[in-house]
Design an enzyme around this catalytic site. Structure first.
Site, short mmCIF file in Angstrom:
data_model
loop_
_atom_site.label_atom_id
_atom_site.label_comp_id
_atom_site.label_asym_id
_atom_site.label_seq_id
_atom_site.Cartn_x
_atom_site.Cartn_y
_atom_site.Cartn_z
N SER A 1 0.80 -1.23 0.00
CA SER A 1 0.00 0.00 0.00
C SER A 1 0.83 1.27 0.00
CB SER A 1 -0.93 0.00 1.22
OG SER A 1 -0.18 0.00 2.41
N LYS B 1 -6.38 3.24 8.77
CA LYS B 1 -5.42 4.19 8.21
C LYS B 1 -5.96 5.61 8.22
CE LYS B 1 -3.17 0.80 5.19
NZ LYS B 1 -2.94 0.34 3.80
#
Length: 845
Positions: free
Chosen positions: A723, A766
């Site tokens: 990511s 996140k």
């Protein structure tokens, strides 16, 4: 005549050793230990001779003259002496004994030769030898020696002399008799003397067998059984054990009252019959009794009635926990299904007051159908530590009115912990599931399977595989524990599992559970939880009243932001507890009657801040991008730093700068303890940036000829995952184009070599981590846009989220001065085109 030798003396008590016999001996007397040590230092030989009288003191006058020379085969030293294995070698005569300081008692001995028969082939001697062997074999059979072992014994020794010595050692006779046999050196004379001894013992055994048979015939079978039973009862009365019979009767009454299936009833009756036939003093008696008591203690037909009032259940859940609306909705849905099923069952039963007994059975049947229709779901609470997974399971049990049992599965590596041990093993016991039902005393409790993602695997089996049957609604109504050996219905149990990481759960087990995601709390949610639950609880534990301790909102926010860094509230509760204890100390010391904790007082009570979380950058820098990551503790931001340095021109290369750059002499350096997947993301990002250098306005000499160094701070922490691709690509383009990146933008997503941005996981955590760090602009993969629905409304309203499908869209947002229009990335100024660099490469020198 044989030679005279000096040997240490091994005095024997109550035994005689013959030649050819291996005998284990215990040596503990000081003189004997000296003799053994002396023999071990020499040729390991001893003179073994019997004592005439059994006395502890060893005296020469008390020893026989004739003994056996033996050799030490094995020695095992112990605390109280030695264990010896000695092998007899030959007869010997002691010519004299004397004391020696180093060897103890020693003897001058001379070996005695065996006198063979005058005519070995004489039929009379052959008949004597054969008769002796036959009588010896018969004596062995009468004593119960197995035929195979006896035949091996007979075939092992064929010579008459050694065979006579071997039989002489094993017959039952006193020391004096065996000593006389030892002193006979003639083989024929020894056989005749031993034959008399063997025949005498055979006659004694026959007499004993006749006496036993006569007693049996006189008593008779019934009289004997009656006598034995009366004797047993008398003994039990003397020992105070006559209560055993009453306990068995009570156990039978308890088992008869259970509503068992046909198979379970047959097993119980069989074990009860075995218990009644087994003596209470037998070890098997306790094993059978423990099993039957376990069966009797299980809730075969005992259950708690569910509280089906939705409003009351919702009130309990809201009182115990703030937020967690998804979990509460799922529990209330389960209650609604049970409520409707119970209502339909009640409507099908005619409410007649007559024939009450006939309708009672019908109503019970309808209720059973309702229970079977609404089986308990298998819920999986997945999320970071400290977010309330375990505590809300207790609230669910309280809201349903059910019993609650918690099973800690972290570190469990044995399948028998789930299914139990088979009763053939010593110390066998049921598995944890059956033990939990026994503890709950209800067949429909709430069982919490805590830390199911931390189950281990070992040689004892895989416990996660054993849970497949437990957590499958189509199978668990016939769950069989190895210890019980009969089926038990688990379909009414409400199983709730907890985990931090769902990736640690095997796929077949995960497929049987209904996952409910727990996200980390925002600062506002933590403040609400602290004010409603944590502060009152810690204030009570510190012995304070509400008026004696007041924590201001500013002080609470300071504790949340500067003294804790977590997705849950465990550390926050510990810090509040520390504040409460320090306030209690001030009040107890008389320095204050009440304490009002402000943000200034917090620093005095808790000291300097020990948490240094990442915060959004204050200025826009070249080559520094803000990424996001996720761990079991929650989400956070991280910085990705890129530096591009040209090679040293003094390296001696004759080629031009443009040629060096376009031939790809630049290298890639990765630091920060990056994993393999993250390293691959960095290489893919660099390849994409170089391939599109012309569009991004990059200097080809810098793009291909520079040493590119990518570093992720916090080098002691391992990092991995795809990511970070978007953040690495933007940081690379920024460093190679000398354009600064916006510090108020955080980004996540995987990047391909064609520039597509792929979806990733952990979006909720996140974005919550970026929100806590002060970031308000987010670059997110376009396919992850639906995940925004999982975020709290106040967080979504405060964030500016940009879903992107390509890296060009991300660069247009992150790079200062860049824009994206008509599918193209635009910059205010263009860099050196790639074509000009290529023309310089092909120009003649």
């Amino acid at each position: 005549m044989s030679e005279r030798v000096m040997l240490p003396v091994l005095p024997l008590r109550e035994t005689v050793i013959f030649p050819g016999v291996a005998v284990p001996i215990s040596a503990g007397r000081p003189g004997t230990l000296l003799a053994v040590e002396a023999a071990l230092k020499a040729d390991r030989q001893l003179f073994a001779v019997a004592q005439q009288e059994n006395r502890d003191e060893v005296e020469a006058d008390n020893l026989y003259t004739i003994g056996t020379i033996v050799r030490i085969a094995q020695v095992q030293r112990g605390v109280g002496g030695m264990q010896l294995l000695i092998q007899g070698e030959s007869r010997a005569m002691a010519l004299g004994y004397k004391e020696d300081e180093d060897k103890g008692l020693v003897a001058a001995v001379r070996r005695m030769a065996e006198i063979p028969p005058a005519a070995p082939d004489d039929p009379a001697f052959q008949a004597l030898h054969r008769e002796f062997r036959d009588r010896s074999a018969e004596l062995g059979r009468r004593r119960g020696i197995p035929s195979e072992m006896l035949q091996q014994f007979l075939n092992g020794v064929t010579e008459p002399g050694p065979f006579a010595d071997l039989v002489a050692f094993y017959i039952e006779a006193d020391t004096a008799t065996k000593q006389k046999i030892l002193e006979v050196v003639g083989v024929e004379e020894r056989l005749r003397g031993l034959l008399v001894q063997v025949q005498r013992q055979l006659t004694l055994l026959e007499a004993q067998e006749d006496i036993q048979q006569q007693v049996q015939e006189e008593l008779g079978e019934r009289q004997r059984e009656m006598l034995l039973r009366e004797q047993m009862k008398a003994i039990q009365r003397e020992l105070g054990e006559d209560a055993e019979e009453h306990e068995v009767d009570e156990l039978r009454e308890r088992l008869d009252a259970l509503e068992l299936a046909e198979g379970a009833r047959e097993e119980v009756e069989r074990e009860l019959g075995r218990l009644e036939r087994t003596s209470p003093q037998s070890a098997e008696y306790q094993v059978i009794r423990t099993y039957l008591e376990t069966v009797a203690d299980l809730p075969w037909n005992t259950r708690t009635e569910d509280k089906l009032e939705l409003a009351a259940a919702e009130h309990i859940l809201d009182d115990d926990h703030y937020g967690l609306q998804d979990v509460k909705d799922r529990v209330l849905e389960f209650l609604a299904v049970r409520q409707l099923a119970a209502r339909r069952a009640a409507e099908e039963v005619e409410p007649e007051e007559t024939a009450e007994e006939s309708h009672h059975d019908e109503k019970e049947e309808q209720q059973a159908k309702a229970r079977a229709t609404a089986k308990g779901p298998i819920l999986l609470f997945a999320g970071p530590p400290g977010v309330g997974k375990t505590s809300i399971a207790k609230s669910i049990a309280r809201a349903l009115g059910r019993k609650y049992v918690r099973l800690a599965l972290g570190g469990v590596r044995d399948e028998a912990d789930i299914r139990g041990h088979r009763r053939t093993y010593v110390g066998a016991m049921p598995g944890r599931i059956i033990q939990a039902l026994k503890t709950a005393k209800s067949r429909n409790p709430v069982i919490l399977l805590d830390e199911v993602d931390k189950l281990g695997v070992s040689m004892q089996g895989d416990p996660s595989s054993a849970l497949l049957e437990v957590l499958d609604p189509a199978q668990n109504h016939e769950f069989t524990d190895h210890y019980l050996g009969v089926q038990f219905d688990l379909s009414e149990v409400l199983f709730i599992a907890t985990a931090n990481y769902t990736t640690g759960i095997p796929a077949p087990l995960y497929d049987r559970m209904e996952p409910v995601e727990f996200r980390g709390y925002t600062e506002q949610e933590k403040k609400e939880i602290a004010e409603r639950y944590l502060i009152p609880r810690q204030r009570e534990e510190a012995g304070l009243e509400a008026k004696e301790l007041k924590i201001t909102e500013e002080a609470l926010r300071l504790v949340i932001s500067s003294y804790t860094r977590e997705a849950g509230v465990r550390q926050l509760e510990r810090e509040i507890g520390k504040v409460s204890r320090k306030a209690a100390r001030r009040i107890a010391a008389g320095r204050s009657k009440r304490v009002r904790v402000t943000d200034k007082l917090i620093r005095n009570l808790l000291g300097r801040s020990r948490v240094h979380p990442e915060k959004a950058g204050m200025e826009h820098l070249i080559g520094v991008a803000t990424g996001m990551y996720y761990t079991p503790m929650g989400g956070d931001i991280m910085f990705i730093e890129v530096s591009a340095q040209r090679h040293n021109p003094l390296s001696g290369s004759p080629s031009s700068d443009a040629e060096d750059g376009l031939r790809g002499t630049g290298s890639l350096v990765l630091t920060g303890q990056l994993g393999d997947v993250m390293k691959e993301s960095a290489r893919a990002a660099l390849t994409y940036a170089r391939a599109h250098a012309g569009r991004f306005g990059l200097d080809p000499r810098k793009a291909w000829g520079s040493e590119v160094h990518i570093h992720v701070p916090a080098g002691a922490v391992p990092k991995d995952g795809p990511s970070a691709g978007v953040a690495m690509t933007t940081a690379l383009v920024s460093a190679l184009s000398d354009r600064p990146l916006r510090s108020d933008v955080a980004m996540t997503g995987e990047v391909t070599l064609t520039g597509r941005v792929l979806p990733i996981g952990g979006v909720k955590e996140k974005l919550l981590g970026a929100y806590r760090a002060g970031i308000r602009t987010i670059i997110l993969p376009e396919d992850n846009e639906p995940d925004l629905e999982d975020l709290p409304a106040e967080v979504v309203d405060a964030l500016e989220v940009h879903p992107v499908a390509t890296i060009d869209q991300a660069l247009a947002i992150a790079l200062e001065g860049a824009s994206f229009a008509d599918g193209n990335l635009r910059f205010p100024t263009a860099a050196l085109p790639l074509a000009r660099a290529e023309s310089q490469l092909h120009r003649p020198r």
